[in-house]
Scaffold this motif. Structure first.
Motif, PDB file in Angstrom:
ATOM      1  N   MET A 225       0.993  -1.182  -0.078  1.00  0.00           N
ATOM      2  CA  MET A 225      -0.017  -0.002   0.086  1.00  0.00           C
ATOM      3  C   MET A 225       0.820   1.420  -0.101  1.00  0.00           C
ATOM      4  N   ILE A 226       0.577   2.134  -0.816  1.00  0.00           N
ATOM      5  CA  ILE A 226       1.167   3.502  -1.023  1.00  0.00           C
ATOM      6  C   ILE A 226       0.390   4.595  -0.009  1.00  0.00           C
ATOM      7  N   GLY A 227       1.416   5.391   0.546  1.00  0.00           N
ATOM      8  CA  GLY A 227       0.543   6.465   1.290  1.00  0.00           C
ATOM      9  C   GLY A 227       0.176   7.413   0.291  1.00  0.00           C
ATOM     10  N   LEU A 228      -0.462   8.666   1.009  1.00  0.00           N
ATOM     11  CA  LEU A 228      -1.186   9.666   0.001  1.00  0.00           C
ATOM     12  C   LEU A 228       0.101  10.536   0.105  1.00  0.00           C
ATOM     13  N   ASP A 229       1.056  10.508   1.007  1.00  0.00           N
ATOM     14  CA  ASP A 229       1.945  11.696   0.811  1.00  0.00           C
ATOM     15  C   ASP A 229       3.345  11.116   1.027  1.00  0.00           C
ATOM     16  N   ASN A 230       4.276  11.680   0.649  1.00  0.00           N
ATOM     17  CA  ASN A 230       5.852  11.422   0.652  1.00  0.00           C
ATOM     18  C   ASN A 230       6.456  12.207   1.941  1.00  0.00           C
ATOM     19  N   ASN A 231       5.986  11.883   3.033  1.00  0.00           N
ATOM     20  CA  ASN A 231       6.571  12.980   4.129  1.00  0.00           C
ATOM     21  C   ASN A 231       8.190  12.922   4.487  1.00  0.00           C
ATOM     22  N   LYS A 232       8.704  11.637   4.139  1.00  0.00           N
ATOM     23  CA  LYS A 232       9.982  11.749   4.423  1.00  0.00           C
ATOM     24  C   LYS A 232      10.884  12.429   3.353  1.00  0.00           C
ATOM     25  N   ALA A 233      10.186  12.332   2.024  1.00  0.00           N
ATOM     26  CA  ALA A 233      11.015  13.382   0.988  1.00  0.00           C
ATOM     27  C   ALA A 233      10.768  14.875   1.099  1.00  0.00           C
ATOM     28  N   GLU A 234       9.420  15.000   1.800  1.00  0.00           N
ATOM     29  CA  GLU A 234       9.247  16.389   1.956  1.00  0.00           C
ATOM     30  C   GLU A 234      10.037  17.066   2.883  1.00  0.00           C
ATOM     31  N   ARG A 235      10.110  16.354   4.066  1.00  0.00           N
ATOM     32  CA  ARG A 235      11.032  16.707   5.179  1.00  0.00           C
ATOM     33  C   ARG A 235      12.463  16.739   4.888  1.00  0.00           C
ATOM     34  N   THR A 236      12.899  15.869   3.699  1.00  0.00           N
ATOM     35  CA  THR A 236      14.284  15.966   3.388  1.00  0.00           C
ATOM     36  C   THR A 236      14.805  17.456   2.688  1.00  0.00           C
ATOM     37  N   ILE A 237      13.829  17.793   1.874  1.00  0.00           N
ATOM     38  CA  ILE A 237      13.903  19.291   1.205  1.00  0.00           C
ATOM     39  C   ILE A 237      13.467  20.209   1.865  1.00  0.00           C
ATOM     40  N   ARG A 238      12.867  20.191   2.857  1.00  0.00           N
ATOM     41  CA  ARG A 238      12.299  21.450   3.782  1.00  0.00           C
ATOM     42  C   ARG A 238      13.373  22.327   4.133  1.00  0.00           C
ATOM     43  N   GLY A 239      14.630  21.781   4.609  1.00  0.00           N
ATOM     44  CA  GLY A 239      15.652  22.950   5.030  1.00  0.00           C
ATOM     45  C   GLY A 239      15.855  23.678   3.854  1.00  0.00           C
ATOM     46  N   PRO A 240      16.489  23.142   2.860  1.00  0.00           N
ATOM     47  CA  PRO A 240      16.818  23.670   1.634  1.00  0.00           C
ATOM     48  C   PRO A 240      15.656  24.892   1.103  1.00  0.00           C
ATOM     49  N   VAL A 241      14.540  24.461   1.114  1.00  0.00           N
ATOM     50  CA  VAL A 241      13.554  25.237   0.679  1.00  0.00           C
ATOM     51  C   VAL A 241      13.384  26.291   1.512  1.00  0.00           C
ATOM     52  N   VAL A 242      13.201  26.151   2.816  1.00  0.00           N
ATOM     53  CA  VAL A 242      12.966  27.353   3.812  1.00  0.00           C
ATOM     54  C   VAL A 242      14.190  28.296   3.674  1.00  0.00           C
ATOM     55  N   THR A 243      15.206  27.756   3.710  1.00  0.00           N
ATOM     56  CA  THR A 243      16.338  28.679   3.630  1.00  0.00           C
ATOM     57  C   THR A 243      16.496  29.463   2.293  1.00  0.00           C
ATOM     58  N   ARG A 244      15.925  28.838   1.217  1.00  0.00           N
ATOM     59  CA  ARG A 244      15.979  29.518  -0.301  1.00  0.00           C
ATOM     60  C   ARG A 244      15.138  30.642   0.032  1.00  0.00           C
ATOM     61  N   LYS A 245      13.715  30.318   0.486  1.00  0.00           N
ATOM     62  CA  LYS A 245      12.853  31.331   0.600  1.00  0.00           C
ATOM     63  C   LYS A 245      13.333  32.593   1.439  1.00  0.00           C
ATOM     64  N   ASN A 246      13.789  32.293   2.755  1.00  0.00           N
ATOM     65  CA  ASN A 246      14.314  33.386   3.513  1.00  0.00           C
ATOM     66  C   ASN A 246      15.330  33.870   2.935  1.00  0.00           C
ATOM     67  N   ALA A 247      16.268  33.708   2.119  1.00  0.00           N
ATOM     68  CA  ALA A 247      17.333  34.269   1.479  1.00  0.00           C
ATOM     69  C   ALA A 247      16.826  34.764   0.211  1.00  0.00           C
ATOM     70  N   ARG A 248      15.398  35.004  -0.014  1.00  0.00           N
ATOM     71  CA  ARG A 248      15.155  35.526  -1.359  1.00  0.00           C
ATOM     72  C   ARG A 248      15.482  34.841  -2.657  1.00  0.00           C
ATOM     73  N   GLY A 249      15.306  33.496  -2.536  1.00  0.00           N
ATOM     74  CA  GLY A 249      15.755  32.797  -3.528  1.00  0.00           C
ATOM     75  C   GLY A 249      17.329  32.549  -3.911  1.00  0.00           C
ATOM     76  N   SER A 250      17.626  32.359  -4.950  1.00  0.00           N
ATOM     77  CA  SER A 250      19.018  32.217  -5.176  1.00  0.00           C
ATOM     78  C   SER A 250      19.382  33.257  -6.273  1.00  0.00           C
ATOM     79  N   HIS A 251      19.087  34.523  -5.741  1.00  0.00           N
ATOM     80  CA  HIS A 251      19.250  35.754  -6.609  1.00  0.00           C
ATOM     81  C   HIS A 251      20.835  36.084  -6.501  1.00  0.00           C
ATOM     82  N   ASN A 252      21.567  35.364  -5.568  1.00  0.00           N
ATOM     83  CA  ASN A 252      22.743  35.750  -5.582  1.00  0.00           C
ATOM     84  C   ASN A 252      23.670  34.708  -5.603  1.00  0.00           C
TER      85      ASN A 252
END
Length: 101
Positions: free
Chosen positions: A1-28
């Motif tokens: 049975m496959i779950g409706l979400d992939n929380n492990k993958a989402e948690r794995t990329i959470r740090g980089p995504v939050v940091t990118r957003k806080n740094a206004r993307g990768s404009h630098n």
């Protein structure tokens, strides 16, 4: 049975995504390169089963003993998980020591 979400993958990329957003993307480009390097190093340490804070503390302490300069050569090679001694690997796998007090 496959779950409706992939929380492990989402948690794995959470740090980089939050940091990118806080740094206004990768404009630098320099910030983007630095972030990619940090995420690569910390992911490598985690995949090796080491505690990132313990390993990073040991690495930065060694840099301090190197007159505040980055390590190179054999001094740097020691911190690569595939080159580290069994004793270092055991030490770096432990939680960081608690500060006194």
């Amino acid at each position: 049975m496959i779950g409706l979400d992939n929380n492990k993958a989402e948690r794995t990329i959470r740090g980089p995504v939050v940091t990118r957003k806080n740094a206004r993307g990768s404009h630098n480009a320099d910030s983007a390169k630095l972030a990619a390097t940090v995420w690569t190093v910390t992911a490598t340490i985690q995949l090796a089963g080491l505690n990132v804070l313990t390993w990073l503390t040991a690495y930065l302490d060694a840099c301090g003993r190197n007159h505040g300069k980055p390590l190179s050569g054999p001094d740097l090679q020691r911190f690569l998980p595939w080159n580290a001694s069994p004793e270092d690997l055991r030490t770096w796998a432990q939680p960081p020591p608690q500060p006194p007090g």
